[in-house]
Structures are given as C-alpha cells and as structure tokens.
Design an enzyme around this catalytic site. Sequence first.
Site, PDB file in Angstrom:
ATOM      1  N   SER A 296      -9.001  14.480 -18.300  1.00 31.93           N
ATOM      2  CA  SER A 296      -8.746  15.926 -18.374  1.00 31.93           C
ATOM      3  C   SER A 296      -9.863  16.709 -17.680  1.00 31.93           C
ATOM      4  O   SER A 296      -9.609  17.737 -17.036  1.00 31.93           O
ATOM      5  CB  SER A 296      -8.575  16.383 -19.829  1.00 31.93           C
ATOM      6  OG  SER A 296      -9.798  16.317 -20.523  1.00 31.93           O
TER       7      SER A 296
ATOM      8  N   HIS B  63     -21.812  14.962 -21.373  1.00 28.79           N
ATOM      9  CA  HIS B  63     -21.857  14.241 -22.644  1.00 28.79           C
ATOM     10  C   HIS B  63     -21.335  15.167 -23.742  1.00 28.79           C
ATOM     11  O   HIS B  63     -21.717  16.349 -23.793  1.00 28.79           O
ATOM     12  CB  HIS B  63     -23.296  13.805 -22.950  1.00 28.79           C
ATOM     13  CG  HIS B  63     -23.370  12.936 -24.166  1.00 28.79           C
ATOM     14  ND1 HIS B  63     -22.993  11.609 -24.158  1.00 28.79           N
ATOM     15  CD2 HIS B  63     -23.740  13.216 -25.443  1.00 28.79           C
ATOM     16  CE1 HIS B  63     -23.132  11.114 -25.372  1.00 28.79           C
ATOM     17  NE2 HIS B  63     -23.581  12.064 -26.169  1.00 28.79           N
TER      18      HIS B  63
HETATM   19  C1  GAR Z   1     -15.301  13.770 -22.456  1.00 27.45           C
HETATM   20  O1  GAR Z   1     -15.305  14.428 -23.691  1.00 27.45           O
HETATM   21  C2  GAR Z   1     -16.702  13.399 -22.059  1.00 27.45           C
HETATM   22  O2  GAR Z   1     -17.667  14.272 -22.528  1.00 27.45           O
HETATM   23  C3  GAR Z   1     -16.859  12.051 -22.710  1.00 27.45           C
HETATM   24  O3  GAR Z   1     -15.617  11.423 -22.526  1.00 27.45           O
HETATM   25  C4  GAR Z   1     -14.594  12.415 -22.572  1.00 27.45           C
HETATM   26  C5  GAR Z   1     -13.640  12.175 -21.435  1.00 27.45           C
HETATM   27  O4  GAR Z   1     -12.513  12.991 -21.567  1.00 27.45           O
HETATM   28  N1  GAR Z   1     -17.931  11.319 -22.110  1.00 27.45           N
HETATM   29  C6  GAR Z   1     -18.752  10.528 -22.820  1.00 27.45           C
HETATM   30  O5  GAR Z   1     -18.600  10.315 -24.002  1.00 27.45           O
HETATM   31  C7  GAR Z   1     -19.868   9.890 -22.012  1.00 27.45           C
HETATM   32  N2  GAR Z   1     -20.879   9.387 -22.875  1.00 27.45           N
HETATM   33  P1  GAR Z   1     -11.498  13.160 -20.347  1.00 27.45           P
HETATM   34  O6  GAR Z   1     -11.153  11.767 -19.850  1.00 27.45           O
HETATM   35  O7  GAR Z   1     -10.323  13.839 -20.951  1.00 27.45           O
HETATM   36  O8  GAR Z   1     -12.177  13.970 -19.291  1.00 27.45           O
END
Ligand code: GAR
Length: 301
Positions: free
Chosen positions: A123, A217
Amino acid sequence: MESINKLRNKWGVGVIQFWLIIATFALGGSLSGYLNKKVLNLVFEEKNAAYWVFYPIVLTILWPFSVILVSFVTGQFLFFKGYLGRVLGRLFGGAGKPTDKKVTPAAATNPTHIAIFASGAGSNALKIIEHFENTDKSRTPIKVSLIVCNVPTAGVLNIAKEKGIPTLLINKAEFNETGYVQSLQNADIHFIVLAGFLWKVPEVLVNAYPKAIVNIHPALLPNYGGKGMYGSHVHDAIIAAGETESGITIHWVDAHYDEGDIIFQAKCTIQSGDTPEVLANKIHALEHAHFAPTIEKILLS
Ligand code: GAR
C-alpha cells in the site's frame, strides 16, 4: 585477495561473475589488439610514424566494441552495458550515476529513478507510485522505475503489473552477496525506498548507495525497532506494553536494522481499547500521508 574482494564488492557481483568479467576484459582486449593491427595494415603499407599515431586511437575506438562482442559470449552483456555507459559518461562529461559520483540524486537533471523494495501488500508502494505520477514532471523529475521484491506472491507485484513497472524478484543468498547492485545500476536506479521490506540491507548495497536508501518503520524509533520488529509484531508489542502513543519513522538505511539517522517522525495517540488492528490502520494512514512527500523533499533538497 583483499583487493579482488574490494573490486568484487564495488561491482556488486558474485565470484563466478567476477571471473567471467575479468575473462571478458582479457579476451576483449586481445580481440581489439588483433582487429587494430588488421585495420591499420589495410591502411598503412609500413609501420611509419603515422601508423604509430593512429595505433592507440584506433585501439581505443575498437576496444569497447570488442569487449561488448565478447560479453555476449561470456553472458556479461548487461554488466558491460552499464560499465561502459558509466565510463563513457565520465569521459564525455555526462553526469554519470549519483552512486558513482557520490552526489545526491537531486543534483541530476534527468529523471531520478527510484526503486521500491517491498515484501508485502504494497500500500505504501502504491501511494508513492501515484504521488510521483501526479506531480508536475517539469518541476519534479522523479519516477518509480523498479519494484524489487523477495516474495513471489506479494501483493506489491500485482500493483507493479497494473502500473506497468518492471519488477526484480530477488533471492536471499545473492542479495546478501551482491546486493543486486549491478542490476540496480543497469536499471539506472538513483534512489532506493524500503516500503515494508523485511530483509536487512547488506553492506555492499549500503556502500553503493550512500545516503540514497530510506526506510519506513511503523513505530517511533529507537523504540520497537530491530530484528523481528515488523508489521503487526510492532503493533502487538506496543498495545501489549500499554503505550498511549505510537507513530512512524522515516530514516536513512545503514547495515543495521532500523538504526540509521532519523529523517522524519509523526505521532498518533492510542485510545484505551485500541486493538493492534486499529493501531495498524492509524499507522498506515500516517505512512500514506507522509512517506511520499518526505521522499520528494529529500530528492529535491
Ligand atoms: C508498513 O506499515 C511498514 O511500516 C512496515 O510494513 C508495512 C508494509 O505495509 N515496515 C516494517 O515493519 C519494516 N520494519 P504495505 O505493504 O501496505 O506498504
């Protein structure tokens, strides 16, 4: 041996590829020497002064063609395409890649090409892609040009397909060894965004893209960061600890999990009764609002 490893790291290639590249240089050099003599013998009847004046000139012209020809045979065409592009760019005063010159991408006059590394739904990747699709290209020459992913079933790959953005599926052993630096440079990537990417970035990649890799993060670092702290694990831990606020952190990437210098943070409050899922939604909303504008700010500053 140490200098060989240094060079291998600089090129971002594995052992076998390294020796194939060396073989290509050697065979390409011999071929250009051979062709040079043939060409000069056609033009000059004897090895007079003019012959020796033209010798290095014709050799210099033939060398890249010979190396490229041999690179087809050794399977190293992509490496030499990128390598010669950079060498010629430097010779003829081109800007070269920021990663070669160790300057910030904002200095480039051509579009800045971003690679997004993601392992999940994507996303954030989608928001960033859309943000740069919708900005005025004449003022903001920034483009998401590559999606790098380590999970073949990840939703982010569907987003890339829908948006017509090339993808690179990576495996851990090669990522740790080479950082895929060569593939990134061949794709002309200037800047890397980690958007839900769960592997640690190897030193070879950090060194190849100094101050050109950012991560998001889903917590207020330095709290709730480090190995194993990703996605829902972070929100579970924060709710379990009874925190009353959380937030997001955008930071530079170094070779340690979640430890690079912080660029931006935004906070949200946690109400009593908020579940990890409720918190995850609040965090996603913050990420979607701030990540792309922060990247743009960095690239234009
Ligand atoms: C996000 O919330 C990001 O902050 C987190 O993964 C999610 C990905 O969401 N990242 C971490 O936890 C890295 N340590 P998305 O695939 O919907 O963008």
